[in-house]
Design a protein around this motif. Structure first.
Motif, PDB file in Angstrom:
ATOM      1  N   UNK A   1       0.828  -1.204   0.000  1.00 30.29           N
ATOM      2  CA  UNK A   1       0.000   0.000   0.000  1.00 30.29           C
ATOM      3  C   UNK A   1       0.867   1.260   0.000  1.00 30.29           C
ATOM      4  N   UNK A   2       0.255   2.368  -0.389  1.00 27.99           N
ATOM      5  CA  UNK A   2       0.898   3.672  -0.264  1.00 27.99           C
ATOM      6  C   UNK A   2       0.676   4.183   1.153  1.00 27.99           C
ATOM      7  N   UNK A   3       1.635   4.892   1.700  1.00 30.04           N
ATOM      8  CA  UNK A   3       1.550   5.336   3.094  1.00 30.04           C
ATOM      9  C   UNK A   3       0.399   6.310   3.340  1.00 30.04           C
ATOM     10  N   UNK A   4      -0.079   6.978   2.286  1.00 34.56           N
ATOM     11  CA  UNK A   4      -1.185   7.924   2.476  1.00 34.56           C
ATOM     12  C   UNK A   4      -2.560   7.257   2.392  1.00 34.56           C
ATOM     13  N   UNK A   5      -2.578   5.919   2.264  1.00 35.24           N
ATOM     14  CA  UNK A   5      -3.816   5.128   2.213  1.00 35.24           C
ATOM     15  C   UNK A   5      -4.669   5.392   0.968  1.00 35.24           C
ATOM     16  N   UNK A   6      -4.079   5.972  -0.077  1.00 36.94           N
ATOM     17  CA  UNK A   6      -4.818   6.267  -1.307  1.00 36.94           C
ATOM     18  C   UNK A   6      -4.948   5.052  -2.209  1.00 36.94           C
ATOM     19  N   UNK A   7      -4.154   4.034  -1.948  1.00 37.45           N
ATOM     20  CA  UNK A   7      -4.147   2.842  -2.775  1.00 37.45           C
ATOM     21  C   UNK A   7      -2.838   2.116  -2.616  1.00 37.45           C
ATOM     22  N   UNK A   8      -2.417   1.451  -3.691  1.00 33.25           N
ATOM     23  CA  UNK A   8      -1.176   0.713  -3.642  1.00 33.25           C
ATOM     24  C   UNK A   8      -0.768   0.271  -5.032  1.00 33.25           C
ATOM     25  N   UNK A   9       0.191  -0.632  -5.077  1.00 29.57           N
ATOM     26  CA  UNK A   9       0.689  -1.120  -6.364  1.00 29.57           C
ATOM     27  C   UNK A   9       1.195  -2.534  -6.190  1.00 29.57           C
TER      28      UNK A   9
END
Length: 84
Positions: free
Chosen positions: A40-48
């Motif tokens: 996940x991305x640390x800002x909780x916007x999504x991931x990859x």
């Protein structure tokens, strides 16, 4: 095998109940040797995640079978990534 970077971005109306099925999906890919890494991305916007596939069509088919996509709560973007 080629590498494909899959971006998974949450929409405002995403269903938090779909997070675990998405994680389970990724673990299935990992167990099958199709997933190199994910997170996940640390800002909780999504991931990859970084996917192994024979071609773009296969990568797209796999990414579009992700519960994050089938639930309609995330935007999925697939890129062929020529990382080294």
């Amino acid at each position: 095998m080629n590498r494909y970077l899959i971006l998974v971005m949450r929409r405002p109306h995403y269903d938090p109940a779909m997070v675990q099925p998405h994680k389970d999906f990724l673990e299935g890919l990992r167990a099958g040797g199709k997933l190199e890494m994910s997170g996940p991305f640390s800002d909780k916007s999504g991931g990859a995640y970084l996917l192994f596939a024979e071609n773009f069509d296969e990568a797209l088919r796999i990414a579009h079978s992700d519960p994050a996509h089938t639930s309609g709560g995330w935007d999925i973007t697939v890129y062929e990534w020529q990382a080294r």
